[in-house]
Design an enzyme around this catalytic site. Structure first.
Site, short mmCIF file in Angstrom:
data_model
loop_
_atom_site.label_atom_id
_atom_site.label_comp_id
_atom_site.label_asym_id
_atom_site.label_seq_id
_atom_site.Cartn_x
_atom_site.Cartn_y
_atom_site.Cartn_z
N VAL A 249 0.83 -1.20 0.00
CA VAL A 249 0.00 0.00 0.00
C VAL A 249 0.86 1.26 0.00
O VAL A 249 0.55 2.25 -0.67
CB VAL A 249 -0.96 -0.01 1.21
CG1 VAL A 249 -1.66 1.33 1.36
CG2 VAL A 249 -1.99 -1.12 1.06
N GLU A 250 1.96 1.23 0.73
CA GLU A 250 2.76 2.44 0.88
C GLU A 250 3.61 2.77 -0.35
O GLU A 250 3.77 3.94 -0.68
CB GLU A 250 3.67 2.32 2.11
CG GLU A 250 2.93 2.33 3.43
CD GLU A 250 2.23 3.64 3.71
OE1 GLU A 250 2.54 4.65 3.05
OE2 GLU A 250 1.36 3.65 4.59
N SER A 251 4.16 1.76 -1.03
CA SER A 251 5.07 2.08 -2.13
C SER A 251 5.01 1.07 -3.28
O SER A 251 5.94 1.02 -4.08
CB SER A 251 6.50 2.18 -1.63
OG SER A 251 6.99 0.91 -1.23
N TYR B 248 -7.81 3.50 4.73
CA TYR B 248 -6.46 2.97 4.73
C TYR B 248 -6.40 1.67 5.53
O TYR B 248 -5.83 0.67 5.08
CB TYR B 248 -5.50 3.99 5.31
CG TYR B 248 -4.07 3.50 5.40
CD1 TYR B 248 -3.19 3.69 4.36
CD2 TYR B 248 -3.61 2.84 6.55
CE1 TYR B 248 -1.88 3.22 4.44
CE2 TYR B 248 -2.32 2.37 6.63
CZ TYR B 248 -1.45 2.57 5.58
OH TYR B 248 -0.16 2.09 5.66
#
Length: 428
Positions: free
Chosen positions: A149-151, A339
């Site tokens: 999800v982050e990168s 999120y």
């Protein structure tokens, strides 16, 4: 970490979450940059754009403060070469976790391609994941979900259209006339301290428009408190070392209270006669108690003694979720419900679980932040306090909507779809 995480520093106050998702949040900054003259610098190099006097005075003051806190003058002086980034200023009011429908957020992050890529990463880094699980007690699927999800598993870190120079981003935010400027000032000084340490990370120091860095997007103060050197090379490198980045995330989650061996919760099946007033997202009941009310988890949750809350992010027409204590730890990373559900669901899909059994009300129109502010204000006027009107639908707003629905003989599911918003706003 906030824009994404609206918490303060790690000393005596609640710890900020690590950072902003490069995959979903930074696209806003990229779009905002389309009207900017020239592409943003990929590194901490001098910028030729004019520095407004107030901004110059601000960065000079921060540089001076950084020097009093041990930053060498040559490092602190980098602030005196940076101009504000208009794309960063534009992005602060458009955080995707809060303004995008939850199903769109999920659709963007939990794709078949992302699931397949995550499973490949789990295989490629199996030994590393096993070692991290053994040391920190955080399961590999959750860690891989944060990474994805982050990168996008680090895939976007070299994309100059997405990553931005951290010092410039934080200087822009720290010198803006907003109530959160002191927070950004602290993060900026922390970033300077990171660059001045004995074994600094690779340069340039890049990250999200809000200064979140590396594979799993740590804010500078969180990096200082929780980043670890897991590969043993003498540096805490969350930019190019996958072991360091994943172990740092596990260290953070463990410090926040992650319960080893437990899941985040599960999608839930509700009986036809369910009393939706029970889904208030605050009342904890044991899993056994929920089962007695006819609520069953879709995914196996073997320990009936673990407490859970019930939430319906899209009301009675969307999926329901039983949220157990580890879900609250996911929200320490990013407080947006969209999120949290996305990380949790991606972790399940990486385990091999299927998609949701119940679809979202995809035809519903979503309110703008100004629409939500108007709704919050009108609810408060009618005796249903929704907290400070901030344009974000959170637990207090959903509670106010539930109270309004119950008072007017409607299904109290806390979901303000367009017809209900119109009804509330039309009240005299």
């Amino acid at each position: 970490m906030r824009c994404r995480r609206q918490r303060s520093g790690p000393a005596s106050r609640p710890t900020p979450g690590p950072g902003l998702s490069l995959v979903l949040s930074l696209v806003l900054a990229t779009r905002a940059a389309s009207g900017e003259a020239g592409a943003p610098d990929a590194g901490q190099t001098p910028v030729t754009v004019t520095r407004p006097p107030a901004y110059t005075a601000c960065t000079d003051a921060i540089a001076a403060e950084a020097e009093t806190r041990g930053v060498p003058p040559a490092v602190a002086a980098r602030l005196r070469t940076l101009a504000p980034d208009p794309a960063v200023a534009a992005a602060t009011g458009n955080q995707s976790e809060f303004v995008t429908p939850i199903w769109s957020y999920l659709d963007a992050a939990v794709t078949e391609a992302h699931i397949a890529e995550g499973q490949r990463k789990l295989a490629d880094w199996a030994a590393t994941f096993a070692a991290i699980e053994a040391r920190y007690g955080v399961d590999r699927f959750t860690l891989a979900a944060f990474w994805g999800v982050e990168s996008t598993y680090g895939r976007v870190l070299d994309n100059p259209g997405i990553v931005r120079p951290v010092l410039r981003s934080l200087a822009t935010l720290a010198c803006a006339e907003t109530p959160r400027a002191p927070y950004w000032r602290s993060e900026l000084i922390a970033a300077l301290q990171i660059q001045a340490q004995d074994h600094p990370p690779p340069e340039p120091l890049t990250g999200s428009w809000a200064g979140a860095m590396g594979h799993t997007q740590f804010m500078p103060t969180v990096y200082q408190a929780y980043a670890v050197d897991f590969d043993g090379d003498g540096r805490r490198d969350i930019w190019t070392s996958v072991p360091d980045a994943l172990a740092s995330t596990a260290n953070y989650l463990k410090a926040m209270g992650w319960r080893s061996g437990e899941r985040w919760g599960s999608e839930a099946r509700l009986p036809d006669t369910f009393d939706y007033a029970l889904a208030d997202e605050t009342t904890e009941r044991s899993l056994a108690a929920w089962r007695r009310l006819g609520v069953d988890p879709v995914q196996p949750l073997p320990d009936d003694t673990v407490p859970a809350t019930l939430i319906l992010p899209a009301g009675a027409r969307g999926p329901a979720f039983l949220l157990q204590p580890n879900f609250r730890i996911i929200l320490r990373y990013n407080t947006a419900l969209a999120y949290g559900i996305t990380v949790a669901h991606l972790a399940d899909r990486l385990r091999g679980a299927p998609g949701f059994t119940r679809d979202w009300p995809r035809g519903d129109s979503m309110p703008t932040p100004s629409d939500v502010q108007a709704l919050q204000a009108r609810l408060a006027e009618r005796g249903f306090p929704a907290g400070t009107p901030d344009g974000k639908i959170g637990p207090r707003t959903r509670a106010a909507v539930r109270a309004f629905q119950a008072a007017h003989g409607l299904t109290p599911d806390g979901y303000a779809d367009a017809p209900l918003r119109e009804r509330i706003l039309a009240l005299p």
